[in-house]
Structure formats: structure tokens, C-alpha cells
Design a protein around this motif. Structure first.
Motif, PDB file in Angstrom:
ATOM      1  N   TYR A 355      16.944  83.723  96.140  1.00 45.89           N
ATOM      2  CA  TYR A 355      17.929  84.647  95.581  1.00 45.89           C
ATOM      3  C   TYR A 355      17.290  85.970  95.164  1.00 45.89           C
ATOM      4  CZ  TYR A 355      21.357  80.865  95.482  1.00 45.89           C
ATOM      5  OH  TYR A 355      22.226  79.869  95.846  1.00 45.89           O
ATOM      6  N   ALA A 356      16.029  86.170  95.470  1.00 46.78           N
ATOM      7  CA  ALA A 356      15.357  87.406  95.073  1.00 46.78           C
ATOM      8  C   ALA A 356      16.023  88.613  95.732  1.00 46.78           C
ATOM      9  CB  ALA A 356      13.883  87.350  95.465  1.00 46.78           C
ATOM     10  N   GLY A 357      16.369  89.607  94.909  1.00 50.10           N
ATOM     11  CA  GLY A 357      17.026  90.809  95.417  1.00 50.10           C
ATOM     12  C   GLY A 357      18.526  90.663  95.579  1.00 50.10           C
ATOM     13  N   ARG A 358      19.051  89.484  95.308  1.00 52.00           N
ATOM     14  CA  ARG A 358      20.497  89.216  95.387  1.00 52.00           C
ATOM     15  C   ARG A 358      20.970  88.697  94.028  1.00 52.00           C
ATOM     16  NH1 ARG A 358      17.337  89.883 100.011  1.00 52.00           N
ATOM     17  NH2 ARG A 358      18.698  90.407 101.770  1.00 52.00           N
ATOM     18  N   PRO A 359      22.280  88.729  93.760  1.00 52.43           N
ATOM     19  CA  PRO A 359      22.766  88.252  92.456  1.00 52.43           C
ATOM     20  C   PRO A 359      22.297  86.833  92.163  1.00 52.43           C
ATOM     21  CG  PRO A 359      24.508  89.407  93.623  1.00 52.43           C
ATOM     22  CD  PRO A 359      23.372  89.275  94.592  1.00 52.43           C
ATOM     23  N   SER A 360      21.743  86.635  90.968  1.00 58.15           N
ATOM     24  CA  SER A 360      21.258  85.316  90.576  1.00 58.15           C
ATOM     25  C   SER A 360      21.720  85.012  89.157  1.00 58.15           C
ATOM     26  CB  SER A 360      19.731  85.256  90.669  1.00 58.15           C
ATOM     27  OG  SER A 360      19.125  86.188  89.795  1.00 58.15           O
ATOM     28  N   LYS A 361      21.759  83.738  88.852  1.00 59.81           N
ATOM     29  CA  LYS A 361      22.296  83.305  87.567  1.00 59.81           C
ATOM     30  C   LYS A 361      21.222  82.768  86.626  1.00 59.81           C
ATOM     31  CE  LYS A 361      25.896  80.367  85.512  1.00 59.81           C
ATOM     32  NZ  LYS A 361      26.954  79.364  85.755  1.00 59.81           N
ATOM     33  N   TYR A 362      20.105  82.255  87.172  1.00 57.94           N
ATOM     34  CA  TYR A 362      19.162  81.520  86.333  1.00 57.94           C
ATOM     35  C   TYR A 362      17.761  82.136  86.350  1.00 57.94           C
ATOM     36  CZ  TYR A 362      22.840  78.029  86.573  1.00 57.94           C
ATOM     37  OH  TYR A 362      24.047  77.394  86.497  1.00 57.94           O
ATOM     38  N   ALA A 363      17.110  82.068  85.195  1.00 58.48           N
ATOM     39  CA  ALA A 363      15.702  82.427  85.059  1.00 58.48           C
ATOM     40  C   ALA A 363      15.017  81.333  84.267  1.00 58.48           C
ATOM     41  CB  ALA A 363      15.542  83.773  84.358  1.00 58.48           C
ATOM     42  N   TYR A 364      13.749  81.119  84.566  1.00 65.12           N
ATOM     43  CA  TYR A 364      12.957  80.090  83.889  1.00 65.12           C
ATOM     44  C   TYR A 364      11.691  80.756  83.360  1.00 65.12           C
ATOM     45  CZ  TYR A 364      16.072  77.412  86.939  1.00 65.12           C
ATOM     46  OH  TYR A 364      17.173  76.936  87.597  1.00 65.12           O
ATOM     47  N   LYS A 381      15.256  77.689  80.142  1.00 68.30           N
ATOM     48  CA  LYS A 381      16.151  77.998  81.259  1.00 68.30           C
ATOM     49  C   LYS A 381      17.249  78.902  80.731  1.00 68.30           C
ATOM     50  CE  LYS A 381      19.462  75.980  84.539  1.00 68.30           C
ATOM     51  NZ  LYS A 381      20.121  74.735  85.025  1.00 68.30           N
ATOM     52  N   TYR A 382      17.334  80.112  81.300  1.00 70.84           N
ATOM     53  CA  TYR A 382      18.353  81.076  80.895  1.00 70.84           C
ATOM     54  C   TYR A 382      19.507  81.089  81.894  1.00 70.84           C
ATOM     55  CZ  TYR A 382      15.115  83.306  77.567  1.00 70.84           C
ATOM     56  OH  TYR A 382      14.270  83.575  76.520  1.00 70.84           O
ATOM     57  N   ASP A 383      20.718  81.138  81.361  1.00 72.15           N
ATOM     58  CA  ASP A 383      21.903  81.456  82.155  1.00 72.15           C
ATOM     59  C   ASP A 383      22.161  82.943  81.958  1.00 72.15           C
ATOM     60  OD1 ASP A 383      24.591  82.001  82.955  1.00 72.15           O
ATOM     61  OD2 ASP A 383      25.066  79.871  82.795  1.00 72.15           O
ATOM     62  N   LEU A 384      21.890  83.736  82.977  1.00 70.51           N
ATOM     63  CA  LEU A 384      21.964  85.194  82.853  1.00 70.51           C
ATOM     64  C   LEU A 384      23.395  85.706  82.765  1.00 70.51           C
ATOM     65  CD1 LEU A 384      19.220  86.109  85.480  1.00 70.51           C
ATOM     66  CD2 LEU A 384      18.945  85.796  83.021  1.00 70.51           C
ATOM     67  N   GLN A 385      24.359  84.894  83.131  1.00 72.55           N
ATOM     68  CA  GLN A 385      25.759  85.313  83.074  1.00 72.55           C
ATOM     69  C   GLN A 385      26.377  85.073  81.706  1.00 72.55           C
ATOM     70  OE1 GLN A 385      27.900  83.537  86.332  1.00 72.55           O
ATOM     71  NE2 GLN A 385      26.619  84.497  87.904  1.00 72.55           N
ATOM     72  N   THR A 386      26.068  83.936  81.091  1.00 76.54           N
ATOM     73  CA  THR A 386      26.669  83.598  79.804  1.00 76.54           C
ATOM     74  C   THR A 386      25.748  83.922  78.626  1.00 76.54           C
ATOM     75  OG1 THR A 386      25.782  81.346  79.772  1.00 76.54           O
ATOM     76  CG2 THR A 386      27.872  81.688  80.934  1.00 76.54           C
ATOM     77  N   GLY A 387      24.451  84.104  78.902  1.00 72.18           N
ATOM     78  CA  GLY A 387      23.506  84.345  77.831  1.00 72.18           C
ATOM     79  C   GLY A 387      23.015  83.086  77.147  1.00 72.18           C
ATOM     80  N   VAL A 412      22.430  73.042  97.672  1.00 72.85           N
ATOM     81  CA  VAL A 412      23.753  73.623  97.885  1.00 72.85           C
ATOM     82  C   VAL A 412      24.028  74.807  96.963  1.00 72.85           C
ATOM     83  CG1 VAL A 412      24.721  71.481  98.774  1.00 72.85           C
ATOM     84  CG2 VAL A 412      24.800  71.935  96.308  1.00 72.85           C
ATOM     85  N   ASP A 413      23.247  74.987  95.891  1.00 72.29           N
ATOM     86  CA  ASP A 413      23.455  76.148  95.037  1.00 72.29           C
ATOM     87  C   ASP A 413      22.138  76.529  94.359  1.00 72.29           C
ATOM     88  OD1 ASP A 413      23.253  74.232  93.020  1.00 72.29           O
ATOM     89  OD2 ASP A 413      25.409  74.151  92.678  1.00 72.29           O
ATOM     90  N   GLU A 414      22.181  77.540  93.482  1.00 63.53           N
ATOM     91  CA  GLU A 414      20.970  78.193  93.000  1.00 63.53           C
ATOM     92  C   GLU A 414      20.040  77.281  92.207  1.00 63.53           C
ATOM     93  OE1 GLU A 414      19.652  81.915  90.101  1.00 63.53           O
ATOM     94  OE2 GLU A 414      21.740  81.763  90.758  1.00 63.53           O
ATOM     95  N   ASP A 415      20.570  76.445  91.316  1.00 64.47           N
ATOM     96  CA  ASP A 415      19.679  75.605  90.506  1.00 64.47           C
ATOM     97  C   ASP A 415      19.610  74.167  91.011  1.00 64.47           C
ATOM     98  OD1 ASP A 415      22.205  74.834  89.696  1.00 64.47           O
ATOM     99  OD2 ASP A 415      21.664  74.651  87.571  1.00 64.47           O
ATOM    100  N   ASP A 416      19.922  73.977  92.286  1.00 62.31           N
ATOM    101  CA  ASP A 416      19.853  72.651  92.909  1.00 62.31           C
ATOM    102  C   ASP A 416      18.412  72.408  93.363  1.00 62.31           C
ATOM    103  OD1 ASP A 416      20.527  70.227  93.937  1.00 62.31           O
ATOM    104  OD2 ASP A 416      21.575  71.000  95.701  1.00 62.31           O
ATOM    105  N   GLY A 417      17.591  71.948  92.440  1.00 59.11           N
ATOM    106  CA  GLY A 417      16.185  71.754  92.765  1.00 59.11           C
ATOM    107  C   GLY A 417      15.385  71.367  91.536  1.00 59.11           C
ATOM    108  N   TYR A 418      14.101  71.695  91.567  1.00 59.61           N
ATOM    109  CA  TYR A 418      13.169  71.243  90.545  1.00 59.61           C
ATOM    110  C   TYR A 418      12.330  72.398  90.006  1.00 59.61           C
ATOM    111  CZ  TYR A 418      14.397  66.861  92.822  1.00 59.61           C
ATOM    112  OH  TYR A 418      15.099  65.816  93.350  1.00 59.61           O
TER     113      TYR A 418
END
Length: 470
Positions: A355-364, A381-387, A412-418
Motif C-alpha cells: 500500500y506504499a504511496g496509496r491510501p492506507s489505514k494502518y501503521a505499526y 497498531k494505529y488506525d489512521l482513519q479513526t485515530g 484480501v485486505d490491508e491488515d490480513d497478515g502478520y
């Protein structure tokens, strides 16, 4: 104040160097099991001096060493390797150190490389292999992603005429490497793009008011964002032949936005409140705006004391106090909006690189302890949309390092992983690999693997998808 005679970044086990290079030792879980759909490699760079330093040691001086854990079908293998830079090879041939580090007089070092490029700062996957990078901007080194053996200095088919900064960016969609170079000689910044096939496609100078010390940059799908921040060498000290970093709080932070293949005539500079930025989380385009999420440092220079020695000054500068922050730059109106997203002290951010360079929701990010030396005592783990955020602390006497996000197979989505990270347990004197389910981060690690040797705390990490290793 009594000056420190012992350097904790050289003596404490969390940071002290190791000697052994291990090749392909299998790791067994001591808690949980290795997920079958976790396939790829977690690789982290960091300083590990091979020889007793010449003079006083700065943590940034250590020779680059890569530590990698390779996951495949429920198994995990560990290996580590020194990065064989030119300086490293010359010192091995010499049987001891040749260069002095940041706390010594660099004029005593070889003139062709006044400060040894240790390539110890970051590591990215580009093309079909790794690139190790250095914080001062230097020659990048190409690394075999499977073995961690150094292939050699990277010149992009002899086209490269400048250095690469530590935080060059790879666009996962196009495979391009986007980078900048900075230094004390005009032009003070260069900006470039290299193709997935390792061809240098674009290289242009960028006008700055003088020498600057940018550490990171950002990319979107169509733009690159460069920085001119008010932390740089004091010009008056430079005239006297001295090196002194000063924070000019009367100057704004400037963000230069240009098309990916643009030049200095197309760059637009936006002004924001004064600060320093070590690391960006991500950036993207949103209507007429460019959005940047990063870690903002309000006070990047510690207060001075006449009794401070060089080691105390190093300890002060290495302490981080940064908060998650957003900037929004309107390309149509020229307006700038910015604000704090969280008041927690957190840094060394990572994300799903797809998701680098594209809209993303999560940061760790790592959470930072208030201690004499830099220690990462947990992950958030940050949710960048809700804070909102979720935090997991490693526990007493346990400190980690920058994590990497690993998408699960067929995600299938951005935080689907480890999330994968190294942790050193001071009480047990052992290093571990922790694996978190990113969707269920709040439950803590689902797997703990014991490593065959201590892994010193280091700098930056990356994840390489399994299919890229085949």
C-alpha cells in the motif's frame, strides 16, 4: 557532571556486537506454531562493529549486519551476514580498524572516504535482490536476498553519479526505486528514479538554500515529496571548521512536491510548522491534496550543558520523542493543514508495503521507553482513519526492534497478515522472533521462536514476499 567512561551502546548486551555468522539454522517454536500461510523473509539491518573501535564509538559507526528469518510452509530458518562494504573489506584485510567514527576527527580518516560507509541503516527489496543503504547517503550495496551474501556496490549499470539516502522508496506496483542524495557540496540534493530492471531513468538536482540533513522522503502514485527541514549544520560553525547541528526554530519545515519524473522547475514547496522528521509512515493522493503521515519531532536537539562529554551528547541525541502526525498539502489552493494524531512517543513505523504511496489505514510503530539509551518496549497498531490504537508491551527486561508487516498468502485486505519482530530478553539473555496476527494484534504474539544467538538492537527492517525469493 562526571563524564561517562563506558559507552552503553558498546557494552550493554542489547546493543553489543556479536561475532558469529550463522547460515541456515532452523528455529523451533517455544510458544504457538508457525503459520502455514506465512511465507517470505523478515530481514533487519543494524550496526555490528567487527573490530574494537578506533577511539570513541557512536552507535551509528558499526559495520552493517543483516539478520534474516526465512519462513516457508510452517518452518523458519535464521541466518546473519556482515555487509561487505569497501571499508569493511579493507579493515578485514588490515586485520583491524582503519576509520574513526562520528565522535572522532574524520580528517584523520582516508581522504577517499572520510567517514566509512557502513551501509548499516536500511534494507529494501528492489528488482530481484536487496539493497542495503546508509543514513549519510552513500554507495548502495546489492545483497542476495536468499543468502544475505554481498554481491557488491550498486551503480545501476554504471549510470549512477551520486549517492543514495537511507530511506529510498520502492513502489510495489511499478517496481521503481525512488531516491534522493544530500550533502555539503552544491547541488545540495539530487533526486532520481530507477526502473525495476535496474536502469537509471531519471536523475535531477534540486535547489535548496544550503546544505541540509533530510533523513526520509515520501512517494504517492504520481508524486514524490522531498524535505527541507530546519535542522542542519550551523553555518557559523562550518566556517570555523566545526560540526554542530542546530535546530533553527524560526524557519518553517518545507515539503517539496514534484511529479515522479519531474525536475526542479516543477517542484512546489509548501511550508509547515518547524520540526524534524526521521521517518514517514506513508503518503497518498486524496482529491486535490497530498496526505503525509509521519512521526514528528518537536525538539530534535537536546539542551546543551557545558559539562556534557561526547558520549553524553550522543546519548541525548539518540533519545527520541516523536508523535504520529499528519500533513495535508492542497495542490490547487496551496493551503497546508497539519495536526497530531496521537501524543504517544512512538517511532520506527512500518506498514503493508503493497500500500506504499496509496491510501492506507494502518501503521505499526515501536513504543519508546524513557531510558538513558534508546529502547523499544512494545508495538502499537494505529488506525489512521479513526485515530484509535492498540498496544502490546514486550514485558519487563524485554526490548524489540522495528517490525515488518508480512501479508498472509492470498491476503484480501490491508491488515490480513502478520507482524514479525526481534526481541531481546535481558533476564533470560536470549533473543526471540515474535509473530503477531495483525488482525488480532491485541491478543499479543501467537508464536515465539528462540534464536540461536543474541541479535543486537538495530535499525530498519523489511519483508520480502515468498514468491520474490523463488
Amino acid at each position: 557532571m562526571h563524564q561517562l567512561q563506558v559507552n552503553p551502546y558498546l557494552t550493554e548486551k542489547l546493543y553489543a556486537p556479536i561475532e558469529q555468522e550463522i547460515d541456515g539454522q532452523e528455529l523451533k517454536p517455544i510458544e504457538g506454531k508457525i503459520p502455514d500461510d506465512l511465507n517470505g523473509a523478515y530481514i533487519r539491518n543494524g550496526p555490528n562493529p567487527k573490530y574494537e573501535p578506533n577511539g570513541r564509538y557512536h552507535w551509528f559507526d558499526g559495520d552493517g549486519m543483516l539478520h534474516g528469518v526465512y519462513f516457508e510452509n510452517g518452518r523458519a530458518i535464521y541466518r546473519n551476514r556482515y555487509i561487505n562494504t569497501r571499508g569493511f573489506k579493507e579493515e578485514v584485510k588490515n586485520g583491524g580498524p582503519i576509520w574513526g567514527g562520528l565522535l572522532e576527527d574524520v580528517r584523520k580518516n582516508p581522504s577517499y572516504e572520510p567517514l566509512k560507509n557502513t551501509s548499516n541503516t536500511d534494507v529494501v527489496f528492489h528488482g530481484d535482490s536487496l539493497l542495503s543503504l546508509w543514513y549519510r547517503a552513500g554507495e548502495p550495496y546489492r545483497i542476495d536476498a536468499k543468502t544475505l551474501e554481498t554481491i557488491g556496490g550498486e551503480t545501476f549499470n554504471d549510470q549512477l553519479t551520486c549517492n543514495l539516502s537511507a530511506h529510498s522508496k520502492v513502489d510495489e506496483k511499478t517496481g521503481e526505486l525512488i531516491f534522493f542524495d544530500y550533502g555539503n557540496i552544491y547541488p545540495y540534493m539530487m533526486y532520481g528514479v530507477t526502473s525495476k530492471e535496474n536502469e537509471l531513468k531519471h536523475l535531477v538536482p534540486i535547489d535548496l538554500p544550503g546544505p541540509r540533513l533530510p533523513h526520509d522522503m515520501a512517494i504517492t502514485e504520481n508524486y514524490s515529496i522531498l524535505m527541507d527541514l530546519p535542522l542542519f549544520n550551523d553555518p557559523e560553525s562550518v566556517k570555523k571548521g566545526r560540526y554542530k547541528v542546530k535546530f533553527f526554530r524560526e524557519l518553517p519545515s518545507r515539503f517539496g512536491i514534484l511529479p515522479r519524473y519531474g525536475d526542479n522547475s516543477q517542484i512546489r514547496w509548501f511550508e509547515a510548522s518547524p520540526c524534524y522528521i526521521y521517518h514517514v509512515v506513508n503518503a497518498w493522493e486524496e482529491g486535490d491534496e497530498i496526505v503525509i503521515i509521519g512521526c514528528r519531532v518537536k525538539e530534535p536537539v537536546p539542551s546543551e550543558s557545558k559539562t556534557d562529554g561526547p558520549i553524553e551528547r550522543m546519548l541525548s541525541f539518540l533519545r527520541l520523542d516523536a508523535q504520529l502526525h499528519y500533513w495535508r498539502f492542497n495542490l490547487k489552493t496551496g493551503k497546508v493543514r497539519e495536526g497530531e494524531l496521537c501524543d504517544r512517543n512512538s517511532e520506527f513505523p512500518t506498514m503493508n508495503l503493497h500500500y506504499a504511496g496509496r491510501p492506507s489505514k494502518y501503521a505499526y510503530n515501536v513504543t519508546i521507553e524513557n531510558t538513558l539509551t534508546l529502547k523499544f518496549n512494545g508495538l502499537v497498531k494505529y488506525d489512521l482513519q479513526t485515530g484509535s490504537s492498540q498496544t502490546h508491551f514486550f514485558g519487563e527486561g524485554r526490548n524489540g526492534t522495528e517490525a515488518a508487516f508480512a501479508p498472509r498468502d492470498n491476503a484480501v485486505d490491508e491488515d490480513d497478515g502478520y507482524l514479525v519482530t526481534y526481541v531481546y530478553d535481558e533476564l533470560r539473555d536470549r533473543s526471540e522472533v515474535l509473530i503477531y496476527d495483525a488482525k488480532h494484534f491485541d491478543i499479543g504474539p501467537i508464536t515465539v521462536l528462540e534464536l540461536p544467538q543474541r541479535v543486537p538492537m538495530g535499525f530498519h527492517a523489511t519483508w520480502v514476499d515468498g514468491y520474490k525469493l523463488k
